[in-house]
Design a protein around this motif. Structure first.
Motif, PDB file in Angstrom:
ATOM      1  N   MET A   1      20.270  77.936 -16.912  1.00  0.00           N
ATOM      2  CA  MET A   1      21.652  77.947 -17.391  1.00  0.00           C
ATOM      3  C   MET A   1      21.806  78.801 -18.654  1.00  0.00           C
ATOM      4  SD  MET A   1      24.796  77.137 -17.072  1.00  0.00           S
ATOM      5  CE  MET A   1      24.783  75.923 -15.751  1.00  0.00           C
ATOM      6  N   GLN A   2      20.804  78.723 -19.559  1.00  0.00           N
ATOM      7  CA  GLN A   2      20.852  79.533 -20.772  1.00  0.00           C
ATOM      8  C   GLN A   2      20.939  81.017 -20.441  1.00  0.00           C
ATOM      9  OE1 GLN A   2      17.654  78.717 -23.481  1.00  0.00           O
ATOM     10  NE2 GLN A   2      18.400  76.685 -24.021  1.00  0.00           N
ATOM     11  N   LEU A   3      20.152  81.440 -19.448  1.00  0.00           N
ATOM     12  CA  LEU A   3      20.145  82.845 -19.054  1.00  0.00           C
ATOM     13  C   LEU A   3      21.474  83.243 -18.437  1.00  0.00           C
ATOM     14  CD1 LEU A   3      18.677  85.505 -18.738  1.00  0.00           C
ATOM     15  CD2 LEU A   3      17.724  84.667 -16.566  1.00  0.00           C
ATOM     16  N   VAL A   4      22.058  82.368 -17.636  1.00  0.00           N
ATOM     17  CA  VAL A   4      23.340  82.653 -16.992  1.00  0.00           C
ATOM     18  C   VAL A   4      24.433  82.862 -18.049  1.00  0.00           C
ATOM     19  CG1 VAL A   4      25.173  81.708 -15.533  1.00  0.00           C
ATOM     20  CG2 VAL A   4      22.772  81.426 -14.868  1.00  0.00           C
ATOM     21  N   VAL A   5      24.471  81.956 -19.027  1.00  0.00           N
ATOM     22  CA  VAL A   5      25.464  82.068 -20.100  1.00  0.00           C
ATOM     23  C   VAL A   5      25.276  83.381 -20.852  1.00  0.00           C
ATOM     24  CG1 VAL A   5      26.255  81.086 -22.283  1.00  0.00           C
ATOM     25  CG2 VAL A   5      25.721  79.583 -20.356  1.00  0.00           C
ATOM     26  N   PHE A   6      24.034  83.730 -21.122  1.00  0.00           N
ATOM     27  CA  PHE A   6      23.745  84.969 -21.854  1.00  0.00           C
ATOM     28  C   PHE A   6      24.161  86.195 -21.043  1.00  0.00           C
ATOM     29  CE2 PHE A   6      20.889  88.509 -22.903  1.00  0.00           C
ATOM     30  CZ  PHE A   6      21.171  88.643 -24.251  1.00  0.00           C
ATOM     31  N   ILE A   7      23.837  86.201 -19.748  1.00  0.00           N
ATOM     32  CA  ILE A   7      24.176  87.331 -18.876  1.00  0.00           C
ATOM     33  C   ILE A   7      25.691  87.528 -18.803  1.00  0.00           C
ATOM     34  CG2 ILE A   7      24.179  88.112 -16.472  1.00  0.00           C
ATOM     35  CD1 ILE A   7      21.370  86.929 -16.202  1.00  0.00           C
ATOM     36  N   LEU A   8      26.430  86.431 -18.824  1.00  0.00           N
ATOM     37  CA  LEU A   8      27.890  86.527 -18.770  1.00  0.00           C
ATOM     38  C   LEU A   8      28.472  87.020 -20.094  1.00  0.00           C
ATOM     39  CD1 LEU A   8      28.758  83.225 -16.849  1.00  0.00           C
ATOM     40  CD2 LEU A   8      28.904  85.557 -15.968  1.00  0.00           C
ATOM     41  N   ALA A   9      27.871  86.583 -21.201  1.00  0.00           N
ATOM     42  CA  ALA A   9      28.430  86.903 -22.521  1.00  0.00           C
ATOM     43  C   ALA A   9      27.981  88.254 -23.063  1.00  0.00           C
ATOM     44  CB  ALA A   9      28.050  85.804 -23.522  1.00  0.00           C
ATOM     45  N   TYR A  10      26.766  88.660 -22.757  1.00  0.00           N
ATOM     46  CA  TYR A  10      26.220  89.865 -23.389  1.00  0.00           C
ATOM     47  C   TYR A  10      27.053  91.131 -23.127  1.00  0.00           C
ATOM     48  CZ  TYR A  10      23.134  93.566 -24.900  1.00  0.00           C
ATOM     49  OH  TYR A  10      22.640  94.679 -25.523  1.00  0.00           O
ATOM     50  N   PRO A  11      27.510  91.377 -21.890  1.00  0.00           N
ATOM     51  CA  PRO A  11      28.322  92.593 -21.676  1.00  0.00           C
ATOM     52  C   PRO A  11      29.565  92.641 -22.561  1.00  0.00           C
ATOM     53  CG  PRO A  11      27.613  91.670 -19.585  1.00  0.00           C
ATOM     54  CD  PRO A  11      27.273  90.661 -20.629  1.00  0.00           C
ATOM     55  N   LEU A  12      30.185  91.473 -22.819  1.00  0.00           N
ATOM     56  CA  LEU A  12      31.361  91.440 -23.682  1.00  0.00           C
ATOM     57  C   LEU A  12      30.988  91.780 -25.122  1.00  0.00           C
ATOM     58  CD1 LEU A  12      33.109  88.216 -22.320  1.00  0.00           C
ATOM     59  CD2 LEU A  12      33.715  90.601 -21.852  1.00  0.00           C
ATOM     60  N   LEU A  13      29.852  91.238 -25.579  1.00  0.00           N
ATOM     61  CA  LEU A  13      29.390  91.525 -26.939  1.00  0.00           C
ATOM     62  C   LEU A  13      29.027  93.000 -27.081  1.00  0.00           C
ATOM     63  CD1 LEU A  13      27.114  88.381 -27.498  1.00  0.00           C
ATOM     64  CD2 LEU A  13      29.413  88.785 -28.405  1.00  0.00           C
ATOM     65  N   TRP A  14      28.380  93.543 -26.057  1.00  0.00           N
ATOM     66  CA  TRP A  14      28.010  94.965 -26.089  1.00  0.00           C
ATOM     67  C   TRP A  14      29.266  95.832 -26.141  1.00  0.00           C
ATOM     68  CZ3 TRP A  14      29.041  99.276 -23.228  1.00  0.00           C
ATOM     69  CH2 TRP A  14      28.242 100.417 -23.467  1.00  0.00           C
ATOM     70  N   LEU A  15      30.286  95.466 -25.347  1.00  0.00           N
ATOM     71  CA  LEU A  15      31.533  96.222 -25.338  1.00  0.00           C
ATOM     72  C   LEU A  15      32.187  96.204 -26.721  1.00  0.00           C
ATOM     73  CD1 LEU A  15      33.755  97.770 -23.863  1.00  0.00           C
ATOM     74  CD2 LEU A  15      34.757  95.570 -23.211  1.00  0.00           C
ATOM     75  N   VAL A  16      32.220  95.020 -27.353  1.00  0.00           N
ATOM     76  CA  VAL A  16      32.793  94.912 -28.698  1.00  0.00           C
ATOM     77  C   VAL A  16      32.066  95.829 -29.663  1.00  0.00           C
ATOM     78  CG1 VAL A  16      33.063  93.371 -30.689  1.00  0.00           C
ATOM     79  CG2 VAL A  16      33.689  92.580 -28.405  1.00  0.00           C
ATOM     80  N   SER A  17      30.746  95.908 -29.532  1.00  0.00           N
ATOM     81  CA  SER A  17      29.952  96.720 -30.454  1.00  0.00           C
ATOM     82  C   SER A  17      30.276  98.208 -30.347  1.00  0.00           C
ATOM     83  CB  SER A  17      28.454  96.502 -30.201  1.00  0.00           C
ATOM     84  OG  SER A  17      28.013  97.150 -29.018  1.00  0.00           O
ATOM     85  N   ARG A  18      30.884  98.628 -29.235  1.00  0.00           N
ATOM     86  CA  ARG A  18      31.226 100.043 -29.024  1.00  0.00           C
ATOM     87  C   ARG A  18      32.694 100.342 -29.308  1.00  0.00           C
ATOM     88  NH1 ARG A  18      26.011  98.952 -28.733  1.00  0.00           N
ATOM     89  NH2 ARG A  18      24.818 100.829 -28.234  1.00  0.00           N
ATOM     90  N   LEU A  19      33.482  99.326 -29.576  1.00  0.00           N
ATOM     91  CA  LEU A  19      34.905  99.537 -29.826  1.00  0.00           C
ATOM     92  C   LEU A  19      35.150 100.011 -31.256  1.00  0.00           C
ATOM     93  CD1 LEU A  19      36.426  96.317 -28.192  1.00  0.00           C
ATOM     94  CD2 LEU A  19      36.490  98.648 -27.262  1.00  0.00           C
ATOM     95  N   PRO A  20      36.182 100.828 -31.491  1.00  0.00           N
ATOM     96  CA  PRO A  20      36.557 101.187 -32.867  1.00  0.00           C
ATOM     97  C   PRO A  20      37.106  99.948 -33.578  1.00  0.00           C
ATOM     98  CG  PRO A  20      38.160 102.040 -31.300  1.00  0.00           C
ATOM     99  CD  PRO A  20      37.029 101.507 -30.486  1.00  0.00           C
ATOM    100  N   PHE A  21      37.002  99.935 -34.900  1.00  0.00           N
ATOM    101  CA  PHE A  21      37.394  98.748 -35.656  1.00  0.00           C
ATOM    102  C   PHE A  21      38.862  98.389 -35.447  1.00  0.00           C
ATOM    103  CE2 PHE A  21      33.427  99.260 -38.016  1.00  0.00           C
ATOM    104  CZ  PHE A  21      33.071  97.935 -38.229  1.00  0.00           C
TER     105      PHE A  21
END
Length: 296
Positions: A1-21
């Motif tokens: 379950m921990q891995l599933v939650v991470f797999i779902l959340a990580y793409p969103l976090l990665w996307l945020v990291s590439r967005l302009p402020f």
């Protein structure tokens, strides 16, 4: 379950990291509306904390602080994700220091430093300090329950060269670093509540008696680390300013618990200056009714 939650959340976090402020803060406004107005995340805890420490404050003023805090909290956590995609040059512009020469002078004098920070404004971006000094950087952190997010947080916080060490490993690793002759800076944030069963000292914090973390002080005295308080000020969205204050140059001469109480006093000053930037979702005063008789 921990891995599933991470797999779902990580793409969103990665996307945020590439967005302009500018887009990040539009997103933050949306997250704020969801967390505060729809979900009401820890709103009861925040409201109780503010009522405890500001009992004489007008209810409307506490509500104003409450809303500003939630907006800041959303900014800060999205900024943490943005750290994955920000370069050192931009970070230098966004987290500045008024007197970094204080640290450079301690480096020149071959001193080891205990950097004492609070859960205030942006403690996450403080990690970037390690890119501007020659001292080896260590930071004590509390392990997360999800091992995948724990690794991600460690990767983010160590981006600028800081080595993260878990609380239960800190004494052993710092002792070894001293024995190896390392010159280092150890960062801690110890304004949150320790386990009451392990508390050996209580002190007033915002006029309420609380158990106090004293591990940082003990390390400072044992290894002659110079305790330096870091005051962080939020200038505007995405921009912070740090100011260093040496609490003492002779930690072994300070009475027991004195360094810890100086740290709490400096944290209080920050809170009173701009309370909306303190991390009110933590139950810092939950043990206020368990004060041992010798501290009452």
């Amino acid at each position: 379950m921990q891995l599933v939650v991470f797999i779902l959340a990580y793409p969103l976090l990665w996307l945020v990291s590439r967005l302009p402020f500018r887009i990040i803060y539009i997103l933050s406004d949306g997250v704020y509306f969801l967390l505060y107005h729809i979900i009401g995340y820890r709103k009861k805890v925040v409201r109780e904390n503010l009522a405890l420490v500001f009992p004489d404050m007008d209810t409307n003023e506490r509500l104003r602080i409450e809303k500003k805090f939630y907006k800041h909290m959303c900014d800060m956590f999205l900024e943490m994700a943005k750290t994955m995609g920000i370069n050192a040059k931009e970070m230098e512009k966004r987290f500045t220091y008024t007197n970094i020469d204080v640290i450079h002078q301690l480096e020149k004098n071959e001193k080891r430093i205990l950097l004492m920070a609070s859960h205030y404004a942006s403690w996450e971006w403080v990690m970037s300090l390690n890119a501007r000094i020659s001292l080896k950087g260590y930071a004590i952190y509390l392990k997360l329950g999800n091992k995948y997010f724990d690794k991600l947080v460690r990767d983010i916080r160590s981006k600028y060269g800081t080595t993260l060490i878990r609380t239960n490993e800190s004494r052993k690793l710092i002792k070894q670093a001293v024995e190896d002759g390392e010159q280092f800076m150890l960062g801690i944030a110890s304004d949150q509540s320790p386990m009451v069963s392990r508390a050996r000292h209580w002190a007033p914090f915002m006029n309420i008696m609380v158990p106090v973390h004293i591990g940082g002080e003990e390390l400072a005295k044992q290894h002659n680390l110079i305790p330096v308080f870091l005051k962080v000020k939020k200038l505007k969205r995405g921009h912070y300013q740090g100011t260093f204050k040496v609490l003492t140059e002779n930690p072994k001469e300070v009475p027991d618990y004195g360094i810890s109480e100086m740290f709490l006093s400096e944290t209080e000053k920050l809170i009173r200056e701009a309370p909306e930037y303190y991390f009110w979702t933590h139950k810092r005063w939950k043990h206020r009714n368990k004060v041992p008789k010798q501290f009452q």
